[in-house]
Motif scaffolding. Structure first.
Motif, short mmCIF file in Angstrom:
data_model
loop_
_atom_site.label_atom_id
_atom_site.label_comp_id
_atom_site.label_asym_id
_atom_site.label_seq_id
_atom_site.Cartn_x
_atom_site.Cartn_y
_atom_site.Cartn_z
N LYS A 59 0.81 -1.22 0.00
CA LYS A 59 0.00 0.00 0.00
C LYS A 59 0.84 1.27 0.00
O LYS A 59 0.50 2.24 -0.70
CB LYS A 59 -0.94 0.00 1.21
CG LYS A 59 -1.86 1.22 1.27
CD LYS A 59 -2.88 1.10 2.36
CE LYS A 59 -3.71 2.39 2.48
NZ LYS A 59 -4.41 2.72 1.23
N GLU A 81 -7.70 -3.26 -0.01
CA GLU A 81 -6.74 -2.19 -0.26
C GLU A 81 -5.45 -2.74 -0.88
O GLU A 81 -4.88 -2.15 -1.80
CB GLU A 81 -6.41 -1.46 1.04
CG GLU A 81 -7.53 -0.61 1.61
CD GLU A 81 -7.13 0.04 2.91
OE1 GLU A 81 -6.79 1.24 2.89
OE2 GLU A 81 -7.14 -0.64 3.95
N HIS A 93 -6.17 -3.74 -4.53
CA HIS A 93 -6.35 -2.56 -5.37
C HIS A 93 -4.99 -1.97 -5.77
O HIS A 93 -4.77 -1.59 -6.93
CB HIS A 93 -7.18 -1.50 -4.62
CG HIS A 93 -7.33 -0.21 -5.36
ND1 HIS A 93 -8.18 -0.07 -6.44
CD2 HIS A 93 -6.73 1.00 -5.18
CE1 HIS A 93 -8.09 1.17 -6.90
NE2 HIS A 93 -7.23 1.83 -6.16
N THR A 94 -4.07 -1.90 -4.81
CA THR A 94 -2.74 -1.35 -5.11
C THR A 94 -1.92 -2.31 -5.96
O THR A 94 -1.18 -1.88 -6.86
CB THR A 94 -1.99 -1.03 -3.81
OG1 THR A 94 -2.80 -0.21 -2.97
CG2 THR A 94 -0.68 -0.30 -4.11
#
Length: 253
Positions: free
Chosen positions: A60, A102, A105-106
């Motif tokens: 992240k 998260e 997604h990254t």
């Protein structure tokens, strides 16, 4: 050597890519065994791997700018003509409580950097730690790995490292041989990983080779009397009833 095929690989990730072991006293990246494995499988090929592993880094907060930096025009050593990028990350994120959504997604943005440059990507799932964790943490890792394995995109491949390196399904002897601590591996452990990834990559390269160089169609061979009409052929059903069946070479092709 002139004329030899080259294969350039980027190994990108955190401490597990760097080969961190013995509290940092030893670095033995899986890429070393990966190179050996590929060169044994393809003796005509020169394999090079750049190891970009940053201990302690999270997907992240660190992966994307670092991946982008590798291909920045300002990076005089960047923009290398890699054929493959192998990406492993998420262990540190999960330990810090970052959600699997998260992280995934990254990761997609990280994978996109080499993919947009026609570099093929192998995304590795997050291996289980060598220690029992809470149900919620275990569920997040499984959810993240399921997302990685389910992702579909041209030139994208997922390798299930978690299944290939299962701590709790291994014997106590193998656990001691391959794990240095709850997260990191011994040199033998990193070699084990390099072997597993190598096997997967060899299968992909072999498939590529077969698709790019299909086997030539076999030339039909003609035999004496191939076109001759036998008396039995003119008898139709009566010939079959009498036990005569004429089969020509062309009927078998």
């Amino acid at each position: 050597m002139a004329g030899r095929q080259k294969l350039r690989i980027l190994c990108f990730g955190d401490s597990l890519t760097a080969g961190y072991s013995s509290l940092g006293a030893i670095y033995h990246p899986y890429a070393e065994m990966l190179i050996q494995f590929l060169e044994m499988a393809f003796p005509e090929m020169d394999v090079e791997a750049d190891i970009e592993g940053e201990p302690g880094e999270t997907v992240k907060f660190g992966f994307l700018p670092r991946m982008q930096g590798l291909f920045s025009p300002k990076n005089t050593e960047g923009n290398k003509n890699y054929d493959w990028a192998i990406v492993l990350g998420g262990t540190n994120d999960l330990a810090r409580g970052i959600s699997d959504e998260e992280i995934f997604h990254t990761l997609k943005a990280v994978w996109d950097v080499p993919l947009r440059r026609n570099i093929k990507v192998i995304a590795l799932t997050v291996p289980e730690p060598g220690v029992k964790v809470g149900e919620a943490s275990a569920a997040k890792r499984i959810a993240l790995n399921d997302a990685i394995k389910s992702y579909r995109r041209t030139n994208f491949h997922a390798f299930d490292l978690a299944t290939a390196m299962p701590y709790f399904k291994m014997s106590p002897r193998d656990q001691q041989r391959y794990w240095d601590d709850a997260i990191h591996y011994t040199p033998d452990g990193y070699d084990f990983i390099g072997n597993k990834i190598g096997t997967f990559l060899v299968s992909l390269l072999a498939k590529e080779k077969a698709e790019n160089h299909p086997s030539p169609a076999k030339r039909r061979r003609y035999f004496k009397d191939d076109e001759k009409v036998f008396d039995e052929e003119d008898d139709g059903q009566r010939a079959i009833d009498r036990g005569y069946v004429v089969v020509r070479r062309r009927d078998l092709d």
